[in-house]
Design a protein around this motif. Structure first.
Motif, PDB file in Angstrom:
ATOM      1  N   ALA A 181      22.454  69.816  68.636  1.00 10.41           N
ATOM      2  CA  ALA A 181      21.920  68.880  67.649  1.00 10.41           C
ATOM      3  C   ALA A 181      21.299  67.669  68.332  1.00 10.41           C
ATOM      4  O   ALA A 181      21.533  67.402  69.512  1.00 10.41           O
ATOM      5  CB  ALA A 181      23.037  68.426  66.700  1.00 10.41           C
ATOM      6  N   ALA A 182      20.497  66.965  67.567  1.00 13.66           N
ATOM      7  CA  ALA A 182      19.915  65.712  68.041  1.00 13.66           C
ATOM      8  C   ALA A 182      20.037  64.667  66.953  1.00 13.66           C
ATOM      9  O   ALA A 182      19.830  64.960  65.767  1.00 13.66           O
ATOM     10  CB  ALA A 182      18.448  65.898  68.419  1.00 13.66           C
ATOM     11  N   LEU A 183      20.398  63.461  67.326  1.00 16.67           N
ATOM     12  CA  LEU A 183      20.352  62.333  66.415  1.00 16.67           C
ATOM     13  C   LEU A 183      19.137  61.505  66.778  1.00 16.67           C
ATOM     14  O   LEU A 183      19.050  60.977  67.887  1.00 16.67           O
ATOM     15  CB  LEU A 183      21.631  61.498  66.498  1.00 16.67           C
ATOM     16  CG  LEU A 183      21.703  60.385  65.449  1.00 16.67           C
ATOM     17  CD1 LEU A 183      23.117  60.226  64.900  1.00 16.67           C
ATOM     18  CD2 LEU A 183      21.200  59.047  65.998  1.00 16.67           C
ATOM     19  N   VAL A 184      18.185  61.445  65.862  1.00 15.87           N
ATOM     20  CA  VAL A 184      16.949  60.702  66.081  1.00 15.87           C
ATOM     21  C   VAL A 184      17.149  59.305  65.521  1.00 15.87           C
ATOM     22  O   VAL A 184      17.343  59.132  64.314  1.00 15.87           O
ATOM     23  CB  VAL A 184      15.760  61.402  65.402  1.00 15.87           C
ATOM     24  CG1 VAL A 184      14.468  60.631  65.670  1.00 15.87           C
ATOM     25  CG2 VAL A 184      15.631  62.842  65.903  1.00 15.87           C
ATOM     26  N   PHE A 185      17.115  58.314  66.402  1.00 16.81           N
ATOM     27  CA  PHE A 185      17.422  56.936  66.025  1.00 16.81           C
ATOM     28  C   PHE A 185      16.134  56.117  66.004  1.00 16.81           C
ATOM     29  O   PHE A 185      15.465  55.960  67.028  1.00 16.81           O
ATOM     30  CB  PHE A 185      18.417  56.340  67.022  1.00 16.81           C
ATOM     31  CG  PHE A 185      19.007  55.028  66.589  1.00 16.81           C
ATOM     32  CD1 PHE A 185      20.058  55.001  65.681  1.00 16.81           C
ATOM     33  CD2 PHE A 185      18.517  53.842  67.088  1.00 16.81           C
ATOM     34  CE1 PHE A 185      20.610  53.795  65.282  1.00 16.81           C
ATOM     35  CE2 PHE A 185      19.064  52.634  66.698  1.00 16.81           C
ATOM     36  CZ  PHE A 185      20.115  52.606  65.787  1.00 16.81           C
ATOM     37  N   VAL A 186      15.797  55.605  64.824  1.00 17.43           N
ATOM     38  CA  VAL A 186      14.542  54.868  64.646  1.00 17.43           C
ATOM     39  C   VAL A 186      14.861  53.456  64.173  1.00 17.43           C
ATOM     40  O   VAL A 186      15.012  53.198  62.980  1.00 17.43           O
ATOM     41  CB  VAL A 186      13.622  55.567  63.625  1.00 17.43           C
ATOM     42  CG1 VAL A 186      12.232  54.944  63.650  1.00 17.43           C
ATOM     43  CG2 VAL A 186      13.534  57.060  63.917  1.00 17.43           C
ATOM     44  N   GLY A 192      14.641  56.654  69.871  1.00 17.41           N
ATOM     45  CA  GLY A 192      15.207  57.532  70.888  1.00 17.41           C
ATOM     46  C   GLY A 192      16.018  58.639  70.263  1.00 17.41           C
ATOM     47  O   GLY A 192      16.143  58.733  69.045  1.00 17.41           O
ATOM     48  N   VAL A 193      16.599  59.471  71.115  1.00 17.58           N
ATOM     49  CA  VAL A 193      17.357  60.625  70.646  1.00 17.58           C
ATOM     50  C   VAL A 193      18.662  60.732  71.431  1.00 17.58           C
ATOM     51  O   VAL A 193      18.687  60.562  72.651  1.00 17.58           O
ATOM     52  CB  VAL A 193      16.537  61.925  70.841  1.00 17.58           C
ATOM     53  CG1 VAL A 193      17.433  63.144  70.767  1.00 17.58           C
ATOM     54  CG2 VAL A 193      15.448  62.037  69.793  1.00 17.58           C
ATOM     55  N   GLY A 194      19.734  61.010  70.697  1.00 16.73           N
ATOM     56  CA  GLY A 194      20.989  61.383  71.324  1.00 16.73           C
ATOM     57  C   GLY A 194      21.137  62.883  71.214  1.00 16.73           C
ATOM     58  O   GLY A 194      20.953  63.450  70.137  1.00 16.73           O
ATOM     59  N   LEU A 195      21.456  63.556  72.300  1.00 16.04           N
ATOM     60  CA  LEU A 195      21.493  65.017  72.327  1.00 16.04           C
ATOM     61  C   LEU A 195      22.910  65.548  72.488  1.00 16.04           C
ATOM     62  O   LEU A 195      23.677  65.074  73.330  1.00 16.04           O
ATOM     63  CB  LEU A 195      20.642  65.541  73.490  1.00 16.04           C
ATOM     64  CG  LEU A 195      19.142  65.277  73.423  1.00 16.04           C
ATOM     65  CD1 LEU A 195      18.493  65.646  74.757  1.00 16.04           C
ATOM     66  CD2 LEU A 195      18.505  66.064  72.287  1.00 16.04           C
TER      67      LEU A 195
END
Length: 324
Positions: free
Chosen positions: A196-201, A206-209
């Motif tokens: 999964a990825a958390l896309v932080f805007v 950025g992205v946490g993987l």
């Protein structure tokens, strides 16, 4: 008892099993592959340290005397989590179960310095024998092992030894990680995530993987710099010094166009890593969640429920993770 003495593999195994639900000593022994005698000693030690407590009698099946169930003692220990954003500092205090006990936000002046952040942190963190430490989430690039940070978009923050400075100022153990990494850690604490990825805007992008259920930081702690991948060769100038980065192109767009820009980047990410879950978060997304959800590619996409405290919660969980 010194809490640092409770971090053996078996202690952590028992705490992790109890965190998953109230269990008896017999159930823990069966799940952990330990002898009942060993589990009894570990549990007694953890109860003595104030980390576990008995909740009542339950049956594990079969006949005989009901066994006492166990749960984490919420007030047995705590951790602080902090998020150094480009315009504010958010700090939360978590109990042993990961629940937020208190939360604070302090605005940061333009061109704030590391000393400004340390001053603000010192005013919000109260050291004590039950405090396990402080986790700090901040934009990358950074060195996760040594806690040295050079965050994009923060002038004057080049090779800052934030971990060492914070430990000296606060008198507590400190761990520093990228804001996106701790954000995805918070999601994984709440629900099961594998690839999964958390896309932080937020003020950045950025992205946490999570790959195979583990946070992926990369060989040099540089994984997840999704916002600084090029999406438009002749695009606007980015804070990282390059042109056409997803972060810069997204920041220059508005409404549906901004959502489509992000969706294009997410589609590339999904195709590259074969992800099956995408979580969206950050100020911009939370302002117009439906707009961003509609634009996303055909993959399981959700909006985090943590809200504005996602990153500091994840930073605090990074500290609690030392016990689990």
């Amino acid at each position: 008892m010194d809490l640092t003495s409770l971090r053996s593999h078996n202690d952590r195994t028992v705490l992790r099993l109890v965190r998953s639900g109230a269990l008896s000593r017999a159930s823990i022994a069966a799940e952990a592959g330990l002898t009942p005698q060993a589990v009894s000693k570990i549990v007694a030690r953890l109860i003595s340290a104030g980390l576990l407590e008995e909740t009542g009698a339950v049956r594990d099946g079969g006949r005989g005397k009901p066994r006492m169930s166990l749960q984490l003692a919420a007030d047995g220990a705590c951790a602080y989590g902090a998020y150094v954003d480009r315009d504010e500092l958010r700090v939360v205090r978590l109990d042993l179960t990961g629940e937020v006990v208190s939360a604070s936000v302090v605005p940061l002046a333009p061109m704030f310095t590391p000393s400004d952040v340390l001053d603000a942190l010192a005013a919000l963190v109260e050291p004590g024998e039950k405090v396990l430490g402080v986790g700090i989430g901040i934009a990358g690039p950074l060195d996760f092992r040594d806690g040295v940070v050079s965050p994009n978009g923060l002038p004057g923050w080049s090779a800052v030894p934030l971990k060492a400075l914070a430990e000296e100022r606060l008198g507590l153990p400190v761990v520093v990680d990228k804001d996106t990494n701790v954000a995805v850690l918070a999601e994984a604490w709440r629900e099961s995530l594998e690839d999964a990825a958390l896309v932080f805007v937020g003020t950045g992008l950025g992205v946490g993987l999570l790959l195979g259920g583990e946070v992926h930081r990369g060989a040099r702690s540089g994984a997840g710099e999704f916002g600084h991948t090029t999406i438009q060769l002749d695009g606007p100038l980015c804070v990282c010094g390059r042109r056409g980065c997803v972060e810069a192109v997204h920041a220059a767009a508005h409404g549906e166009e901004a959502a489509r820009v992000l969706a294009t980047g997410v589609q590339n990410l999904v195709q590259l890593l074969d992800l099956d879950q995408i979580v969206l978060s950050g100020r911009k997304v939370l302002e117009s969640p439906d707009l961003y959800l509609r634009a996303m590619p055909d993959v399981q996409v959700s909006i985090t429920s943590y809200g504005a405290d996602l990153v500091p919660v994840g930073a605090g969980l990074l500290v609690l993770g030392e016990l689990f």
